[in-house]
Design a protein around this motif. Structure first.
Motif, mmCIF file in Angstrom:
data_model
loop_
_atom_site.group_PDB
_atom_site.id
_atom_site.type_symbol
_atom_site.label_atom_id
_atom_site.label_comp_id
_atom_site.label_asym_id
_atom_site.label_seq_id
_atom_site.Cartn_x
_atom_site.Cartn_y
_atom_site.Cartn_z
ATOM 1 N N PHE A 1 10.861 -13.576 3.972
ATOM 2 C CA PHE A 1 10.145 -13.714 2.917
ATOM 3 C C PHE A 1 10.237 -12.566 2.037
ATOM 4 O O PHE A 1 10.693 -11.487 2.171
ATOM 5 C CB PHE A 1 8.486 -13.862 3.163
ATOM 6 N N PHE A 2 10.242 -12.870 0.615
ATOM 7 C CA PHE A 2 10.281 -11.731 -0.329
ATOM 8 C C PHE A 2 8.792 -11.350 -0.631
ATOM 9 O O PHE A 2 7.701 -12.133 -0.504
ATOM 10 C CB PHE A 2 10.917 -12.379 -1.806
ATOM 11 N N ASP A 3 8.731 -10.053 -1.199
ATOM 12 C CA ASP A 3 7.606 -9.530 -1.630
ATOM 13 C C ASP A 3 6.818 -10.407 -2.745
ATOM 14 O O ASP A 3 7.656 -10.870 -3.515
ATOM 15 C CB ASP A 3 7.513 -8.129 -2.296
ATOM 16 N N LEU B 1 17.655 -8.908 -9.570
ATOM 17 C CA LEU B 1 17.906 -7.532 -9.883
ATOM 18 C C LEU B 1 17.061 -6.808 -9.099
ATOM 19 O O LEU B 1 15.597 -6.880 -9.098
ATOM 20 C CB LEU B 1 17.876 -7.304 -11.291
ATOM 21 N N GLY B 2 17.639 -5.544 -8.611
ATOM 22 C CA GLY B 2 16.586 -4.589 -7.734
ATOM 23 C C GLY B 2 16.497 -5.114 -6.215
ATOM 24 O O GLY B 2 15.519 -4.314 -5.482
ATOM 25 N N SER B 3 17.011 -6.301 -5.818
ATOM 26 C CA SER B 3 16.782 -6.670 -4.366
ATOM 27 C C SER B 3 18.348 -6.562 -3.807
ATOM 28 O O SER B 3 19.374 -6.780 -4.421
ATOM 29 C CB SER B 3 16.286 -8.158 -4.460
ATOM 30 N N SER B 4 17.977 -6.795 -2.434
ATOM 31 C CA SER B 4 19.270 -6.746 -1.473
ATOM 32 C C SER B 4 20.139 -8.155 -1.593
ATOM 33 O O SER B 4 20.980 -8.328 -1.254
ATOM 34 C CB SER B 4 19.017 -6.583 -0.115
ATOM 35 N N ILE B 5 19.313 -9.235 -2.091
ATOM 36 C CA ILE B 5 19.691 -10.575 -2.050
ATOM 37 C C ILE B 5 18.818 -11.283 -2.993
ATOM 38 O O ILE B 5 17.534 -11.072 -2.901
ATOM 39 C CB ILE B 5 19.521 -11.084 -0.539
ATOM 40 N N LEU C 1 13.259 -5.378 -1.311
ATOM 41 C CA LEU C 1 13.025 -5.193 -2.790
ATOM 42 C C LEU C 1 13.418 -3.774 -2.834
ATOM 43 O O LEU C 1 12.456 -2.886 -2.593
ATOM 44 C CB LEU C 1 11.692 -5.474 -2.944
ATOM 45 N N PHE C 2 14.456 -3.170 -3.581
ATOM 46 C CA PHE C 2 14.685 -1.960 -3.714
ATOM 47 C C PHE C 2 13.778 -1.236 -4.604
ATOM 48 O O PHE C 2 13.337 -0.104 -4.600
ATOM 49 C CB PHE C 2 16.205 -1.563 -4.153
ATOM 50 N N ARG C 3 13.401 -1.786 -5.595
ATOM 51 C CA ARG C 3 12.649 -1.326 -6.601
ATOM 52 C C ARG C 3 11.459 -2.207 -7.221
ATOM 53 O O ARG C 3 12.097 -3.547 -7.094
ATOM 54 C CB ARG C 3 13.283 -0.741 -7.614
ATOM 55 N N PRO C 4 10.495 -2.004 -7.913
ATOM 56 C CA PRO C 4 9.613 -2.799 -8.415
ATOM 57 C C PRO C 4 10.499 -3.671 -9.511
ATOM 58 O O PRO C 4 11.369 -2.987 -10.231
ATOM 59 C CB PRO C 4 8.556 -1.972 -9.093
#
Lengths: 361, 361
Positions: free
Chosen positions: B187-189, B259-263, B283-286
């Motif tokens: 899941f994604f955040d 944008l800002g995610s690995s996938i 999720l690398f960044r908000p």
């Protein structure tokens, strides 16, 4: 807005697939249709270079060795970015080296020779050296390595040549930087590169502790009044760095910016070319690529993705050939070593112990 | 491998532009050519549904309201992912609600009514309520809000209806999750969502502290034997969450993963559909998005990109219309608030104080 790309290879292909989502159109011109041509909004053969240039708002090139008529007409139209002089310096290695040396950039000792025999004698004098054709060489083509034991060598290329003193460097590195149409400058973290026979096999960023690279990139790009992305390759020996060469375009050692970064080199390049604000790139995680050369990966996709933190770029070239870059695999990880380990695993998966066979050695 | 996508809208478009770089081909089918159709390797009109289905290896849909003949023939071919029953439940809101309630998922109190008059009386009994058409409603279409002061209301839609008790929630949220063909779950955040009149305006991730959402997503997807990406929308009130609805597809509240995610959600979806290993998203960044609705941004691109940490997705639809999603802007930042501030600035830039005019209020 219509962006024209001269050259139909994988570099143009990646410019288009990453930027198709902007409200722009992309036109491509080349002698033959390649990866970029298949996905362009319009493709032109080089006999239609006037129509191509006249219909675009901005024009760039994906490679130095593209059709000269098109390049020149694009330049005279005022639409070409970066400037044609950045390519002209690249058409002849000796011009590039003269330019770098004259402007105070650190490069390896070199000499210019009209014919191979004279170049060979100079190389022998230097002890260990590389003879490179001044024109047309890339991906390791047109290079001859000479050491103390080389008595004679057959040259299959025509001159002139530069003879470069062999640098016993620790490793190769590069920086990808971008300069906007307003002179703004940004750079991506430098990467560690592993080349074999002049072909990039893999690279990993960030390579820490090389703050001289951004400085040199800025100086070089300012000097050239450069607009767009540039890749600069270095030899690193201890704390010393020498410029190997620059590429006036997006670069194979910048493909890792497609995963684990806030923006890729391809997007930065088109933003700069289109006169739009370039972005400060953030490398979120250590990241690297492995080139897929001379082989398919169709039966390996499950394993590649099964490793996690991996991603595939396939260039959709019509034919698989030895030495030909068919695609690449992006990898990100928590640390540089983590990425390095994953790339080693992938190397083994793709090439077994036979990398040389795939790169034509 | 040939992946078929039923539906030619922006969701299919983003599946293709993010996945074109794999060694796959993408075929699209729809009544009319839209964003996905323009960039597909082949486009089929729905009268050619048999040829379309027969020529694909795997088939998915980008939207619930697509051609039923195609969907059914794809399902009978065994190539459709996720399963057709996930769409059938969505064809009628009452079926979806019955299913969720029967399986113990928390949802708002609701009633089923054949005609609007009876639905209206039920709504008045509940005090504050929403009457929704069972069929065909999305992006806020077919919804009627009733409160203590509503004496009568003209209905422009045909029944049946569900009447849903109005939830005085604190905010809306959603989770994007993916289930692979082997039952793996990722899941994604979760994200915070701002909807107006049933249309998503913007969202921001990560929304912390909602660990019940992944749990519910897993339970729901396991129950359905789901393959692919699903978006689930929630009402959040204090520590309580209720499921508003689920979408058996990639979802507007997952576009920030570009944008800002690995996938991205689009890549995860196609990996799952094609039977390939799904990835653990990082999720690398908000990160968040602002939808571009009913307007062009051609004269604002410089300002948008000038803010930094921004990115544009334009869907290349032929005509700009009120209420129509034309594209979106991705934003990342160091903190949730940072992203929130940038989105406020963008809201003002794109809509001034007149958002209502653009979404048809």
């Amino acid at each position: 807005m219509i962006i024209g790309i001269i050259g139909s290879g994988q570099l143009g292909y990646m410019m288009i697939i990453t930027m198709k989502r902007y409200p722009f159109k992309f036109y491509v011109i080349d002698r033959e249709k390649g990866p970029a041509g298949y996905i362009a909004d319009k493709f032109f053969t080089t006999d239609k270079y006037k129509t191509f240039v006249d219909s675009c708002d901005y024009i760039t090139f994906e490679f130095e060795h593209v059709d000269e008529k098109t390049l020149e007409y694009a330049s005279s139209s005022g639409k070409l970015r970066p400037d044609i002089k950045t390519v002209e310096l690249k058409r002849d290695r000796s011009l590039e080296k003269d330019f770098l040396q004259k402007n105070g950039f650190p490069i390896a000792q070199y000499e210019y020779h009209e014919d191979f025999e004279s170049a060979f004698r100079a190389a022998k004098r230097m002890g260990r050296a590389v003879i490179k054709t001044c024109r047309g060489g890339y991906d390791g083509k047109g290079q001859y390595f000479i050491n103390e034991n080389t008595d004679s060598l057959k040259c299959q290329d025509s001159g002139p040549f530069v003879v470069e003193k062999f640098i016993n460097y620790d490793y190769e590195a590069s920086i990808i930087a971008v300069r906007g149409s307003n002179g703004n400058f940004q750079f991506f973290d430098p990467s560690f590169n592993y080349n074999k026979n002049g072909i990039l096999i893999y690279n990993i960023a960030p390579l820490d502790g090389n703050n001289k690279m951004p400085e040199m990139a800025k100086k070089l790009m300012d000097k050239l009044g450069y607009i767009g992305v540039m890749g600069i390759e270095f030899y690193v020996t201890g704390n010393e760095i020498l410029i190997n060469e620059y590429a006036p375009r997006v670069h194979n050692t910048g493909h890792h910016t497609l995963l684990g970064s806030s923006i890729s080199q391809f997007e930065e390049h088109i933003l700069a070319v289109a006169g739009l604000p370039i972005q400060k790139p953030v490398l979120f995680r250590p990241s690297g690529i492995l080139n897929i050369i001379g082989t398919s990966i169709d039966d390996k996709i499950k394993k590649i993705l099964g490793m996690g933190g991996t991603n595939i770029y396939w260039y959709h070239k019509e034919e698989i050939r030895i030495k030909r870059k068919m695609g690449h695999i992006n990898v990100f990880g928590d640390t540089f070593n983590d990425v390095n380990n994953k790339i080693n695993t992938l190397m083994n998966l793709i090439y077994g112990n036979n990398l040389d066979n795939f790169i034509g050695l």
